[in-house]
Design a protein around this motif. Structure first.
Motif, PDB file in Angstrom:
ATOM      1  N   THR A 110      37.739  41.586  31.031  1.00  0.00           N
ATOM      2  CA  THR A 110      38.043  41.098  32.376  1.00  0.00           C
ATOM      3  C   THR A 110      39.156  40.061  32.339  1.00  0.00           C
ATOM      4  O   THR A 110      39.554  39.593  31.261  1.00  0.00           O
ATOM      5  N   THR A 111      39.626  39.693  33.521  1.00  0.00           N
ATOM      6  CA  THR A 111      40.665  38.661  33.624  1.00  0.00           C
ATOM      7  C   THR A 111      40.073  37.286  33.906  1.00  0.00           C
ATOM      8  O   THR A 111      40.804  36.346  34.230  1.00  0.00           O
ATOM      9  N   HIS A 112      38.753  37.151  33.788  1.00  0.00           N
ATOM     10  CA  HIS A 112      38.118  35.850  34.008  1.00  0.00           C
ATOM     11  C   HIS A 112      38.534  34.864  32.914  1.00  0.00           C
ATOM     12  O   HIS A 112      38.846  35.253  31.777  1.00  0.00           O
ATOM     13  N   THR A 113      38.499  33.587  33.273  1.00  0.00           N
ATOM     14  CA  THR A 113      38.845  32.532  32.326  1.00  0.00           C
ATOM     15  C   THR A 113      37.674  31.593  32.046  1.00  0.00           C
ATOM     16  O   THR A 113      37.827  30.610  31.325  1.00  0.00           O
ATOM     17  N   ALA A 114      36.511  31.893  32.618  1.00  0.00           N
ATOM     18  CA  ALA A 114      35.306  31.089  32.427  1.00  0.00           C
ATOM     19  C   ALA A 114      34.113  32.041  32.392  1.00  0.00           C
ATOM     20  O   ALA A 114      34.231  33.215  32.763  1.00  0.00           O
ATOM     21  N   PRO A 115      32.947  31.573  31.931  1.00  0.00           N
ATOM     22  CA  PRO A 115      31.785  32.451  31.772  1.00  0.00           C
ATOM     23  C   PRO A 115      31.452  33.255  33.032  1.00  0.00           C
ATOM     24  O   PRO A 115      31.615  32.788  34.156  1.00  0.00           O
ATOM     25  N   ILE A 116      30.955  34.478  32.813  1.00  0.00           N
ATOM     26  CA  ILE A 116      30.553  35.384  33.893  1.00  0.00           C
ATOM     27  C   ILE A 116      29.067  35.209  34.164  1.00  0.00           C
ATOM     28  O   ILE A 116      28.253  35.254  33.238  1.00  0.00           O
ATOM     29  N   SER A 117      28.719  35.016  35.429  1.00  0.00           N
ATOM     30  CA  SER A 117      27.333  34.736  35.796  1.00  0.00           C
ATOM     31  C   SER A 117      26.589  35.947  36.332  1.00  0.00           C
ATOM     32  O   SER A 117      25.359  35.994  36.284  1.00  0.00           O
ATOM     33  N   ASP A 118      27.314  36.930  36.878  1.00  0.00           N
ATOM     34  CA  ASP A 118      26.635  38.084  37.470  1.00  0.00           C
ATOM     35  C   ASP A 118      27.578  39.280  37.478  1.00  0.00           C
ATOM     36  O   ASP A 118      28.803  39.117  37.461  1.00  0.00           O
ATOM     37  N   LEU A 119      26.977  40.475  37.479  1.00  0.00           N
ATOM     38  CA  LEU A 119      27.755  41.698  37.669  1.00  0.00           C
ATOM     39  C   LEU A 119      26.953  42.632  38.550  1.00  0.00           C
ATOM     40  O   LEU A 119      25.730  42.581  38.594  1.00  0.00           O
ATOM     41  N   VAL A 120      27.665  43.499  39.260  1.00  0.00           N
ATOM     42  CA  VAL A 120      27.014  44.482  40.119  1.00  0.00           C
ATOM     43  C   VAL A 120      27.864  45.745  40.134  1.00  0.00           C
ATOM     44  O   VAL A 120      29.091  45.685  40.183  1.00  0.00           O
ATOM     45  N   TRP A 121      27.198  46.895  40.030  1.00  0.00           N
ATOM     46  CA  TRP A 121      27.875  48.190  40.128  1.00  0.00           C
ATOM     47  C   TRP A 121      28.109  48.541  41.592  1.00  0.00           C
ATOM     48  O   TRP A 121      27.288  48.244  42.453  1.00  0.00           O
ATOM     49  N   SER A 122      29.216  49.204  41.879  1.00  0.00           N
ATOM     50  CA  SER A 122      29.415  49.764  43.217  1.00  0.00           C
ATOM     51  C   SER A 122      28.433  50.920  43.399  1.00  0.00           C
ATOM     52  O   SER A 122      28.004  51.537  42.418  1.00  0.00           O
ATOM     53  N   PRO A 123      28.037  51.230  44.636  1.00  0.00           N
ATOM     54  CA  PRO A 123      27.057  52.294  44.866  1.00  0.00           C
ATOM     55  C   PRO A 123      27.444  53.655  44.304  1.00  0.00           C
ATOM     56  O   PRO A 123      26.568  54.454  43.972  1.00  0.00           O
ATOM     57  N   ASP A 124      28.755  53.935  44.173  1.00  0.00           N
ATOM     58  CA  ASP A 124      29.174  55.217  43.612  1.00  0.00           C
ATOM     59  C   ASP A 124      29.263  55.183  42.087  1.00  0.00           C
ATOM     60  O   ASP A 124      29.569  56.200  41.451  1.00  0.00           O
ATOM     61  N   GLY A 125      29.006  54.017  41.488  1.00  0.00           N
ATOM     62  CA  GLY A 125      29.019  53.895  40.037  1.00  0.00           C
ATOM     63  C   GLY A 125      30.394  53.910  39.403  1.00  0.00           C
ATOM     64  O   GLY A 125      30.516  53.985  38.178  1.00  0.00           O
ATOM     65  N   GLN A 126      31.449  53.780  40.207  1.00  0.00           N
ATOM     66  CA  GLN A 126      32.815  53.846  39.686  1.00  0.00           C
ATOM     67  C   GLN A 126      33.382  52.477  39.329  1.00  0.00           C
ATOM     68  O   GLN A 126      34.271  52.383  38.477  1.00  0.00           O
ATOM     69  N   CYS A 127      32.893  51.434  39.975  1.00  0.00           N
ATOM     70  CA  CYS A 127      33.459  50.092  39.792  1.00  0.00           C
ATOM     71  C   CYS A 127      32.372  49.086  39.438  1.00  0.00           C
ATOM     72  O   CYS A 127      31.185  49.275  39.754  1.00  0.00           O
ATOM     73  N   ILE A 128      32.806  48.001  38.803  1.00  0.00           N
ATOM     74  CA  ILE A 128      31.923  46.881  38.498  1.00  0.00           C
ATOM     75  C   ILE A 128      32.577  45.607  39.019  1.00  0.00           C
ATOM     76  O   ILE A 128      33.758  45.343  38.745  1.00  0.00           O
ATOM     77  N   ALA A 129      31.818  44.816  39.774  1.00  0.00           N
ATOM     78  CA  ALA A 129      32.290  43.509  40.238  1.00  0.00           C
ATOM     79  C   ALA A 129      31.598  42.427  39.415  1.00  0.00           C
ATOM     80  O   ALA A 129      30.391  42.520  39.140  1.00  0.00           O
ATOM     81  N   THR A 130      32.350  41.418  39.016  1.00  0.00           N
ATOM     82  CA  THR A 130      31.810  40.329  38.212  1.00  0.00           C
ATOM     83  C   THR A 130      32.080  38.989  38.881  1.00  0.00           C
ATOM     84  O   THR A 130      33.143  38.771  39.453  1.00  0.00           O
ATOM     85  N   ALA A 131      31.100  38.097  38.799  1.00  0.00           N
ATOM     86  CA  ALA A 131      31.217  36.739  39.351  1.00  0.00           C
ATOM     87  C   ALA A 131      31.341  35.752  38.206  1.00  0.00           C
ATOM     88  O   ALA A 131      30.674  35.898  37.171  1.00  0.00           O
ATOM     89  N   SER A 132      32.165  34.730  38.391  1.00  0.00           N
ATOM     90  CA  SER A 132      32.465  33.838  37.275  1.00  0.00           C
ATOM     91  C   SER A 132      32.463  32.372  37.675  1.00  0.00           C
ATOM     92  O   SER A 132      32.609  32.013  38.854  1.00  0.00           O
ATOM     93  N   ASP A 133      32.345  31.537  36.645  1.00  0.00           N
ATOM     94  CA  ASP A 133      32.464  30.095  36.842  1.00  0.00           C
ATOM     95  C   ASP A 133      33.898  29.672  37.114  1.00  0.00           C
ATOM     96  O   ASP A 133      34.145  28.487  37.392  1.00  0.00           O
ATOM     97  N   ILE A 179      27.147  41.909  30.032  1.00  0.00           N
ATOM     98  CA  ILE A 179      28.208  40.916  29.863  1.00  0.00           C
ATOM     99  C   ILE A 179      28.085  40.263  28.494  1.00  0.00           C
ATOM    100  O   ILE A 179      27.019  39.770  28.120  1.00  0.00           O
ATOM    101  N   ARG A 180      29.175  40.270  27.746  1.00  0.00           N
ATOM    102  CA  ARG A 180      29.260  39.503  26.502  1.00  0.00           C
ATOM    103  C   ARG A 180      30.534  38.674  26.555  1.00  0.00           C
ATOM    104  O   ARG A 180      31.643  39.214  26.518  1.00  0.00           O
ATOM    105  N   ASP A 181      30.342  37.367  26.709  1.00  0.00           N
ATOM    106  CA  ASP A 181      31.474  36.456  26.901  1.00  0.00           C
ATOM    107  C   ASP A 181      32.264  36.885  28.144  1.00  0.00           C
ATOM    108  O   ASP A 181      31.704  36.913  29.223  1.00  0.00           O
ATOM    109  N   LEU A 182      33.546  37.250  28.017  1.00  0.00           N
ATOM    110  CA  LEU A 182      34.361  37.658  29.158  1.00  0.00           C
ATOM    111  C   LEU A 182      34.590  39.173  29.183  1.00  0.00           C
ATOM    112  O   LEU A 182      35.475  39.661  29.878  1.00  0.00           O
ATOM    113  N   THR A 183      33.755  39.896  28.446  1.00  0.00           N
ATOM    114  CA  THR A 183      33.897  41.338  28.297  1.00  0.00           C
ATOM    115  C   THR A 183      32.674  42.060  28.852  1.00  0.00           C
ATOM    116  O   THR A 183      31.548  41.572  28.742  1.00  0.00           O
ATOM    117  N   ILE A 184      32.902  43.230  29.453  1.00  0.00           N
ATOM    118  CA  ILE A 184      31.820  44.089  29.916  1.00  0.00           C
ATOM    119  C   ILE A 184      31.603  45.183  28.866  1.00  0.00           C
ATOM    120  O   ILE A 184      32.531  45.952  28.562  1.00  0.00           O
TER     121      ILE A 184
END
Length: 331
Positions: free
Chosen positions: A57-80, A30-35
């Motif tokens: 990403t479409t986040h509007t505040a800092p990202i605190s965590d990211l996790v890959w889906s088990p198949d490696g196709q998607c990334i989920a991000t958590a934000s403030d 994570i760099r700012d709001l970009t993966i």
């Protein structure tokens, strides 16, 4: 022992997290709001300090965590911004999950990849259906911010959470019922200071043990079945009777060199930019302290440590944006 493979600087004021994809073909940072997604070659090295691709990403505040889906196709991000965004690495934005009423702090997928669990400073854990982006369940988990959640790939029946209320809780991942609450017993409360906040929990691959880090810098390994502490790693000065709480929630993790069935190592970062490697069955034994060439991490808290047992790699990211990749080699 670990040897340094690659190091580079993201050139950011604050960095939060870096994670290997399930097969360790890629590294997402994570760099700012970009993966930023980096490619890892067959020689187990980052090909270049230039990312392979960038996902805005479409986040509007800092990202605190990211996790890959088990198949490696998607990334989920958590934000403030109170939301979670699921992004497909090829096709782009899939879902923006809303429902939390405070910053989202931690994420974990179940092994099948159809459910996503999120924790938040609103004291709850939510369970999401990632196929259609709907909320399935809300768990009233703690009386303070829930800052870390974890689920073992080897035993997905248990969801573990850690909170600033000083408690570690185990939930049935299907029903959301609390199965057990772990506390620090006599040392759970600091004299005149109240409880010791929990900053990280990680369930071992076999589902039997939990690695817990608290804000006083102490690492403990809990036995899930017995509900007691079996190992203590005190990372603070032994001369300090009243250990002050740390300013930052530095990361820690289990690392399984060569074989998930073997005894893992405990990898933990500190506020000074050092990474400590210890054996689980030897509380006083430190195998190695990682210090990168050029001291890029020096003086900057270690915010994220991720591992790949498949390639025997660990990735270290400090708050100042310095990133280093290390490889385990048996002596």
């Amino acid at each position: 022992m670990f040897t340094l493979q690659k190091q580079f600087d993201l050139d950011v004021k604050t960095a939060s997290t870096a994670k290997f994809s399930p097969n360790a073909d890629y590294l997402a940072i994570i760099r700012d709001l970009t993966i930023l997604i980096y490619s890892i070659t067959n020689s187990h090295e980052i090909t270049d300090a230039v990312p392979l691709t960038q996902i805005i990403t479409t986040h509007t505040a800092p990202i605190s965590d990211l996790v890959w889906s088990p198949d490696g196709q998607c990334i989920a991000t958590a934000s403030d911004d109170y939301s979670i965004v699921i992004t497909h690495c090829t096709y782009g934005h899939l879902h923006q999950l809303t429902g939390h009423t405070a910053p989202v702090t931690s994420l974990t997928y179940n092994p099948r990849g159809n459910l996503l669990y999120s924790s938040s400073m609103d004291e709850s854990i939510k369970v999401w259906d990632v196929l259609n982006g709907t909320l399935l369940k809300t768990i009233s988990a703690h009386s303070e911010s829930v800052v870390s959640i974890s689920m073992s790939p080897g035993d997905p029946t248990i969801l573990c959470s850690g909170s600033y209320d000083g408690l570690i809780r185990l939930f049935d991942s299907q029903t959301g019922h609390c199965l057990k609450t772990l506390t620090y017993d006599k040392d759970w409360k600091k004299e005149n200071d109240g409880v010791i906040p929990i900053v990280k929990v990680e369930v071992a691959y076999n589902g039997k043990y939990i690695l817990v880090k608290s804000l006083d810098g102490v690492l403990k390994i809990w036995d899930c079945a017995r509900g007691d502490v079996i190992r203590i790693f005190d990372t603070t000065s032994p001369e300090a009777i009243h250990k002050p709480l740390l300013r930052y929630s530095t990361d820690c993790t289990f690392f399984y060199p060569n074989d998930l069935a073997k005894e893992p190592l405990v990898i933990s970062g500190d506020e000074d930019g050092l990474v400590h490697c210890r054996e689980c069955n030897k509380p006083g034994k430190e195998l190695q302290t990682l210090q990168d060439v050029g001291n890029l991490h020096k003086g900057s808290p270690i915010m994220s440590i991720d591992t790949s047992s498949r390639l025997n790699l660990i990735c270290v990211l400090s708050m100042n944006g310095a990133c280093s990749i290390w490889k385990w080699q048996d002596e």
